[in-house]
Design an enzyme around this catalytic site. Structure first.
Site, mmCIF file in Angstrom:
data_model
loop_
_atom_site.group_PDB
_atom_site.id
_atom_site.type_symbol
_atom_site.label_atom_id
_atom_site.label_comp_id
_atom_site.label_asym_id
_atom_site.label_seq_id
_atom_site.Cartn_x
_atom_site.Cartn_y
_atom_site.Cartn_z
ATOM 1 C CE1 TYR A 51 -4.516 0.904 -0.164
ATOM 2 C CE2 TYR A 51 -4.306 -1.366 1.022
ATOM 3 C CZ TYR A 51 -5.279 0.126 0.181
ATOM 4 O OH TYR A 51 -6.283 -0.090 -0.022
ATOM 5 C CD GLU A 53 -4.556 5.532 0.937
ATOM 6 O OE1 GLU A 53 -4.937 6.508 2.267
ATOM 7 O OE2 GLU A 53 -5.597 4.196 1.220
ATOM 8 C CG ASP A 197 -9.306 10.785 -23.323
ATOM 9 O OD1 ASP A 197 -8.339 9.813 -23.679
ATOM 10 O OD2 ASP A 197 -10.514 9.768 -23.322
ATOM 11 C CB THR A 223 -5.153 3.393 -21.540
ATOM 12 O OG1 THR A 223 -5.968 3.842 -22.768
ATOM 13 C CG2 THR A 223 -7.093 3.988 -20.953
ATOM 14 C CE LYS A 226 -8.562 2.324 -25.422
ATOM 15 N NZ LYS A 226 -8.345 2.941 -23.563
ATOM 16 N NE ARG A 232 -7.782 -3.580 -19.439
ATOM 17 C CZ ARG A 232 -7.809 -3.703 -20.512
ATOM 18 N NH1 ARG A 232 -7.400 -4.171 -21.195
ATOM 19 N NH2 ARG A 232 -9.376 -2.444 -20.957
HETATM 20 N N1 DSN Z 1 -13.279 0.536 -24.042
HETATM 21 C C1 DSN Z 1 -12.831 1.822 -24.788
HETATM 22 C C2 DSN Z 1 -12.088 1.396 -25.646
HETATM 23 O O1 DSN Z 1 -12.355 0.090 -26.814
HETATM 24 O O2 DSN Z 1 -12.114 2.341 -27.011
HETATM 25 C C3 DSN Z 1 -12.234 3.064 -24.471
HETATM 26 O O3 DSN Z 1 -12.124 3.294 -23.086
#
Ligand code: DSN
Length: 413
Positions: A51, A53, A197, A223, A226, A232
């Site tokens: 942990y 924090e 984003d 994120t 991707k 993730r």
């Molecule tokens: N769910 C994602 C996507 O497939 O684009 C975006 O958060």
């Protein structure tokens, strides 16, 4: 995985089955990828046990010598990769990262302006189904119905009319590059914070295959799983003047302790993205997307905006006489995995829309090239005419499996 095999054969079997499944199918979900074994190892490490924090040097728990060093390493790598002034690597994923930006710069009821979900925006860009649409006054811009492209004049008009606190640039299903300079000019004219984003195209930015939102954006969220090909998770990058507001919003504003093992995986992925070969990966991801777009167009598929200049395509299936969902289900039976999606000007429900979305981050990680894109287009075309014929779809699946067997899968032995 010896301990897992012994202690929990049921979960072990599911993991092995998933490995086989990910290996024998063609994965075209635009937001997915294959992480390296090194990333998976880092995520499965003893950093799960801790942990932390707070932030490095200012934690609420003792025993942080290695967690602090790890978080600083991840931050430094992200700064180097993207040229950002300040980085927070703690958000649990993209939605909490975006919510942290709202918390930092807006109050409930304030106006935010983003791309309409059904035109390729994200739930957290103010969709009514999301907290961001329930708690804030969300106004949306659409794609131009003729061209399928962003209309910067419309964005400017809406921005000046509604004076949003936050102007959001970014998408989950827009097949074109964004003009961050234009977004910056609009944000300056209406006095908004510019949030980019870049979740979908962060890996392309890192690899130089997409214009960078830096230095135009005030804040950038992404994120890490991707095109960036990490675990993730998510990171927020911002100008130094916004550092305090962002850090406070993430912790204690929204979250408790960071997921340190994920931070370890993010650090590994960022180091991988700093290598010269990642530039080649980003370039090939776009090259494959464009080859696939061309091959699909040649077979009569109607691509929104007429093609792609990033990693993804959006296809309006109205001219093919089959909606997105049954087609995606049929393709799954043929070993081709993608998702059904709304298209601009959608007339059907989001749960049963007119289109599909597909992308090339995963197949490019496997080493697929132009020839394989041709094959995929051929199979997708064939599947249109045999959507209800399971035997024919199974025949395609066999061919898909045979092709997949020729390519190794990153992270899977
Ligand atoms: N769910 C994602 C996507 O497939 O684009 C975006 O958060």
């Amino acid at each position: 995985m010896n301990a897992l095999m012994k202690n929990d054969p049921e979960v072990f079997k599911l993991i092995k089955d998933e490995e086989i499944y990910q290996g024998k199918t063609i994965r075209l979900i635009a937001s997915e990828n294959y992480t390296s074994r090194a990333v998976l190892d880092a995520c499965g490490s003893v950093f799960q046990n801790k942990y932390s924090e707070g932030y490095p040097g200012a934690r609420f728990y003792q025993g942080q010598v290695n967690c602090d060093a790890l978080e600083i390493l991840a931050i430094e790598r992200a700064k180097k990769l993207f040229g950002a002034e300040h980085v927070n690597v703690q958000p649990y994923s993209g939605s909490p990262a975006n919510l942290a930006v709202y918390l930092a710069f807006a109050k409930p009821g304030d106006t935010v302006l983003g791309l309409n979900l059904s035109h390729g925006g994200h739930l957290t860009h103010g969709s009514k189904a999301s907290a961001t649409g329930k708690w804030f006054n969300a106004v949306h811009y659409n794609l131009n119905p003729e061209t399928g492209l962003l209309d910067y004049d419309e964005i400017r008009k809406l921005a000046l009319e509604h004076k949003p606190k936050i102007l959001i640039a970014g998408h989950s299903a827009y097949p074109r590059q964004l003009d961050f300079k234009k977004f910056r000019e609009i944000a300056d004219e209406c006095g908004a914070i510019l949030l980019v984003d870049m979740a979908h195209f962060a890996g392309l930015v890192a690899g130089g295959a997409h214009p960078s939102p830096f230095p135009y954006a005030d804040v950038v969220t992404t994120t890490t799983h991707k095109t960036l090909r990490g675990p993730r998770g998510a990171i927020i990058l911002c100008k130094e003047i916004h550092a305090k507001a962002i850090d406070k919003a993430v912790f204690p504003g929204l979250q408790g302790g960071p997921h340190n093992a994920t931070t370890a995986g993010i650090a590994v992925a960022l180091a991988e993205a700093l290598k010269p070969e990642f530039k080649e990966y980003a370039r090939k991801t776009v090259e494959n997307a464009q080859a696939l777009a061309k091959a699909l167009t040649a077979r009569g598929f109607n691509l929104v905006s007429g093609g792609t200049d990033n990693h993804l395509m959006l296809i309006d299936l109205n001219n093919k006489g089959i909606p997105g969902k049954p087609y995606a289900v049929a393709l799954e039976k043929a070993g081709i995995i993608l998702n059904y999606n709304t298209v601009p000007g959608e007339t059907r429900k989001a749960s049963d829309p007119s289109g599909i979305r597909l992308g090339t981050p995963s197949v490019t990680s496997r080493g697929f090239g132009i020839a394989e894109m041709e094959k995929i287009a051929e199979w997708m075309d064939k599947a249109v005419s045999c959507c209800e014929d399971d035997a024919k779809l199974a025949e395609i699946a066999k061919e898909v499996e045979a092709l997949c067997a020729k390519f190794s899968v990153p992270g899977i032995e």
